[in-house]
Design an enzyme around this catalytic site. Structure first.
Site, PDB file in Angstrom:
ATOM      1  N   GLU A  41     -27.136  26.601 -65.019  1.00 40.52           N
ATOM      2  CA  GLU A  41     -25.820  26.031 -65.320  1.00 40.52           C
ATOM      3  C   GLU A  41     -25.102  26.845 -66.380  1.00 40.52           C
ATOM      4  O   GLU A  41     -23.884  27.038 -66.311  1.00 40.52           O
ATOM      5  CB  GLU A  41     -25.985  24.577 -65.783  1.00 40.52           C
ATOM      6  CG  GLU A  41     -24.672  23.796 -65.897  1.00 40.52           C
ATOM      7  CD  GLU A  41     -24.004  23.895 -67.257  1.00 40.52           C
ATOM      8  OE1 GLU A  41     -22.856  23.434 -67.392  1.00 40.52           O
ATOM      9  OE2 GLU A  41     -24.624  24.450 -68.202  1.00 40.52           O
ATOM     10  N   GLU A  42     -25.863  27.338 -67.349  1.00 39.02           N
ATOM     11  CA  GLU A  42     -25.244  28.040 -68.478  1.00 39.02           C
ATOM     12  C   GLU A  42     -24.601  29.369 -68.071  1.00 39.02           C
ATOM     13  O   GLU A  42     -23.738  29.875 -68.784  1.00 39.02           O
ATOM     14  CB  GLU A  42     -26.271  28.275 -69.587  1.00 39.02           C
ATOM     15  CG  GLU A  42     -26.838  27.007 -70.213  1.00 39.02           C
ATOM     16  CD  GLU A  42     -25.819  26.229 -71.024  1.00 39.02           C
ATOM     17  OE1 GLU A  42     -24.673  26.698 -71.156  1.00 39.02           O
ATOM     18  OE2 GLU A  42     -26.162  25.149 -71.520  1.00 39.02           O
ATOM     19  N   ASP A  61     -24.809  15.634 -69.119  1.00 35.09           N
ATOM     20  CA  ASP A  61     -24.663  16.949 -69.753  1.00 35.09           C
ATOM     21  C   ASP A  61     -23.534  16.966 -70.781  1.00 35.09           C
ATOM     22  O   ASP A  61     -23.042  18.026 -71.149  1.00 35.09           O
ATOM     23  CB  ASP A  61     -24.415  18.009 -68.664  1.00 35.09           C
ATOM     24  CG  ASP A  61     -24.565  19.438 -69.166  1.00 35.09           C
ATOM     25  OD1 ASP A  61     -25.222  19.638 -70.205  1.00 35.09           O
ATOM     26  OD2 ASP A  61     -24.019  20.350 -68.528  1.00 35.09           O
ATOM     27  N   ASP A 111     -29.087  20.688 -74.932  1.00 37.67           N
ATOM     28  CA  ASP A 111     -28.238  21.033 -73.790  1.00 37.67           C
ATOM     29  C   ASP A 111     -29.070  21.875 -72.831  1.00 37.67           C
ATOM     30  O   ASP A 111     -29.176  23.076 -72.999  1.00 37.67           O
ATOM     31  CB  ASP A 111     -27.010  21.794 -74.285  1.00 37.67           C
ATOM     32  CG  ASP A 111     -26.055  22.206 -73.178  1.00 37.67           C
ATOM     33  OD1 ASP A 111     -26.189  21.692 -72.051  1.00 37.67           O
ATOM     34  OD2 ASP A 111     -25.189  23.057 -73.439  1.00 37.67           O
ATOM     35  N   HIS A 152     -29.489  19.985 -66.130  1.00 36.89           N
ATOM     36  CA  HIS A 152     -29.887  21.379 -65.900  1.00 36.89           C
ATOM     37  C   HIS A 152     -31.027  21.806 -66.817  1.00 36.89           C
ATOM     38  O   HIS A 152     -31.152  21.354 -67.953  1.00 36.89           O
ATOM     39  CB  HIS A 152     -28.695  22.326 -66.006  1.00 36.89           C
ATOM     40  CG  HIS A 152     -28.058  22.440 -67.352  1.00 36.89           C
ATOM     41  ND1 HIS A 152     -28.490  23.337 -68.312  1.00 36.89           N
ATOM     42  CD2 HIS A 152     -26.992  21.797 -67.897  1.00 36.89           C
ATOM     43  CE1 HIS A 152     -27.714  23.236 -69.382  1.00 36.89           C
ATOM     44  NE2 HIS A 152     -26.803  22.307 -69.163  1.00 36.89           N
ATOM     45  N   ASP A 195     -31.844  25.118 -67.693  1.00 33.80           N
ATOM     46  CA  ASP A 195     -31.704  26.330 -68.503  1.00 33.80           C
ATOM     47  C   ASP A 195     -31.003  26.055 -69.824  1.00 33.80           C
ATOM     48  O   ASP A 195     -30.286  25.065 -69.982  1.00 33.80           O
ATOM     49  CB  ASP A 195     -30.956  27.419 -67.733  1.00 33.80           C
ATOM     50  CG  ASP A 195     -29.521  27.042 -67.393  1.00 33.80           C
ATOM     51  OD1 ASP A 195     -29.286  25.879 -67.006  1.00 33.80           O
ATOM     52  OD2 ASP A 195     -28.632  27.909 -67.505  1.00 33.80           O
TER      53      ASP A 195
END
Length: 409
Positions: free
Chosen positions: A177-178, A200, A143, A80, A82
């Site tokens: 995703e976050e 991830d 991340d 991801h 973001d």
């Protein structure tokens, strides 16, 4: 080993791509759109095929065609774009080469923030490695930009080493995703793989195929505010009702008192006045039956607290967010076994344990593509103490390549 891995990662983390939970667009921020276009261009320059930016769901996808004649299962690798809700403007990564596993690492110039083995004993695992840290003012963004860099680097390596045999590989880099909505619009038919992995996870060796079941409760409480001096038998204090609601939940079933496969209720927000208050809970449990019981408990408390009134003072909007992907993946554990074998052949000890959270793979698995989660290397995510080891990212890149190789045998 991979000369472009570190420069690629540093370039990515310097690009601000926070998601925005209040946005109604997909992606939720224009910075993610811009980053997606950058990644699309890079994939094209690498020589990937069928490179597409899907404007509907915000995913960049690309294909590395099979170089074997026999039919083998197609694989996806997903990360991801973001980053979490912490300052991510002007990320200035620091590089600590040949870390000794003991020394305190100053982050900011004033020395206010440090990485030290007392607070972060996991640092002892990185003796002799190159660490990438923050400057103490932002998160790092490992991340999940480490995951993006690893996937991109693995594709570059496979393109440059056609002697490594592999089936069709597709990659996907997605938004949001976050904030928990990244995979909501994921196009399974367009991605068209037999199984996939999200890159991830955290430290080296993590291999996860079990996540929480997740729900959210949005609670609105309508009070009746009058002057405190004449409030007896008249005032209905919305804040007090909120406190009563919270106190009716099990006191020990909260994030700060649970671990492993223990679920929880988490009061994520509580605001208001005596006239009106709002509360947000997230509800988590690995066990589906207990998860359903937790949701029922929320409704039970609502009914109990509403009972003394002649109208519904407490309203609850309760909705599921994602489910434990184990229920899908355990139907064909071969995809976990391939990843496990890849790690073992690379002398990496697999760490197989439930995720106390969720991944894009949670939703993608239920959409039809079983998608376990593999380590990307980052530690202390979502804040100023985040760091990642270059060697950890190299190992994750190796795992991607080895999975592709094993799948083609």
């Amino acid at each position: 080993m991979y000369e472009n891995l570190l420069p690629r990662f540093l370039r990515y983390v310097k690009t601000e791509t926070r998601s925005d939970a209040t946005s109604t667009t997909t992606p939720s921020t224009q910075t993610q759109v811009a980053f997606a276009q950058t990644l699309k261009k890079e994939l094209e320059e690498l020589g990937m095929s069928d490179v597409i930016y899907n404007e509907t769901n915000g995913f960049v996808i690309a294909t590395l065609p099979s170089n074997v004649e026999k039919d083998v299962r197609s694989i996806g690798f997903i990360a991801h774009m973001d980053t979490a809700d912490f300052n991510a403007v002007n990320v200035s990564p620091q590089i600590v080469e040949n870390y000794d596993g003991e020394s305190t690492i100053p982050l900011d110039k004033e020395g206010k923030f440090t990485l030290n083995t007392k607070d972060f004993p996991n640092l002892k695992n990185y003796r002799g490695e190159t660490l990438i840290t923050t400057d103490g003012t932002t998160l790092l963004g490992a991340d999940d930009k480490s995951g993006i860099a690893e996937i991109m680097t693995a594709m570059e390596y496979l393109i440059n080493h056609p002697e490594i045999k592999h089936g069709t590989i597709r990659v996907a880099f997605g938004p949001d995703e976050e904030i928990g909505v990244g995979a909501d619009k994921f196009d399974v038919a367009q991605f068209n793989v037999d199984f996939a992995y999200t890159m991830d996870g955290g430290p080296v060796g993590e291999l996860q195929f079990e996540t929480f079941n997740a729900a959210q409760a949005e609670i609105t409480i309508q009070g009746k505010n009058v002057h405190p001096g004449t409030a007896k038998n008249t005032m209905i204090n919305a804040l007090q009702l909120g406190i009563d609601f919270h106190n009716a939940l099990p006191a020990d079933e909260v994030p700060e008192k649970t671990a492993g496969e223990e679920g929880f209720y988490h009061l994520a927000a509580f605001a208001g006045t005596p006239e009106e208050a709002t509360m947000t809970y997230i509800i988590r449990d690995h066990n589906r039956e207990i998860f359903e019981a937790r949701k029922a408990k929320i409704k039970e408390i609502q009914q109990t607290l509403n009972a003394p009134f002649d109208e519904e003072r407490i309203k609850v909007d309760l909705f599921d967010q994602y489910y434990n992907m184990r229920e899908v993946i355990e139907k064909d554990m071969s995809i976990v076994e391939i990843a496990k074998q890849a790690m073992e052949e690379l002398s990496i000890q697999p760490i197989i344990e439930p995720v106390r959270g969720g991944t894009d793979g949670s939703k993608i698995s239920y959409l039809g593509i079983p998608t376990p989660n593999i380590f990307a290397g980052g530690e202390n995510m979502h804040g100023r103490f985040e760091f990642v080891s270059l060697q950890a990212m190299e190992k994750a890149t190796n795992v991607i390549i080895k999975i592709a190789e094993l799948n083609a045998k």
